[in-house]
Design a protein around this motif. Structure first.
Motif, PDB file in Angstrom:
ATOM      1  N   PRO A  21       0.598  10.843  -9.874  1.00  0.00           N
ATOM      2  CA  PRO A  21       0.417   9.479  -9.346  1.00  0.00           C
ATOM      3  C   PRO A  21      -0.550   9.483  -8.163  1.00  0.00           C
ATOM      4  N   PRO A  23      -2.159   8.028  -4.638  1.00  0.00           N
ATOM      5  CA  PRO A  23      -1.648   7.330  -3.453  1.00  0.00           C
ATOM      6  C   PRO A  23      -1.929   5.824  -3.493  1.00  0.00           C
ATOM      7  N   SER A  25      -1.984   3.821  -6.080  1.00  0.00           N
ATOM      8  CA  SER A  25      -1.021   3.129  -6.938  1.00  0.00           C
ATOM      9  C   SER A  25       0.367   3.111  -6.300  1.00  0.00           C
ATOM     10  N   GLN A  26       0.703   4.159  -5.567  1.00  0.00           N
ATOM     11  CA  GLN A  26       1.991   4.183  -4.880  1.00  0.00           C
ATOM     12  C   GLN A  26       2.037   3.137  -3.763  1.00  0.00           C
ATOM     13  N   GLY A  29       2.494  -0.280  -5.210  1.00  0.00           N
ATOM     14  CA  GLY A  29       3.895  -0.520  -5.541  1.00  0.00           C
ATOM     15  C   GLY A  29       4.706  -0.912  -4.322  1.00  0.00           C
TER      16      GLY A  29
END
Length: 57
Positions: A21, A23, A25-26, A29
């Motif tokens: 994943p 960073p 996209s995290q 979220g």
């Protein structure tokens, strides 16, 4: 952010880069979670006006 994303997968074989994943996209979220919390606060404020029961945590 693109630099941080590229550093995340710099030592990962190309075949497995999609499994890690990023960073960005995290963080996206986490921003969506913050938006949901703000929505919950607004609904809690206006729910008595419409007869709704506020969400109990």
């Amino acid at each position: 952010m693109a630099t941080l994303d590229s550093l995340t997968v710099s030592d990962i074989p190309a075949a497995h880069e999609d499994e890690i994943p990023r960073p960005s996209s995290q963080l996206a979220g986490l921003n969506r979670l913050n938006d949901l919390d703000q929505l919950n606060q607004v609904v809690g404020l206006v729910s008595p006006l419409f007869g709704f029961v506020p969400n109990i945590r």
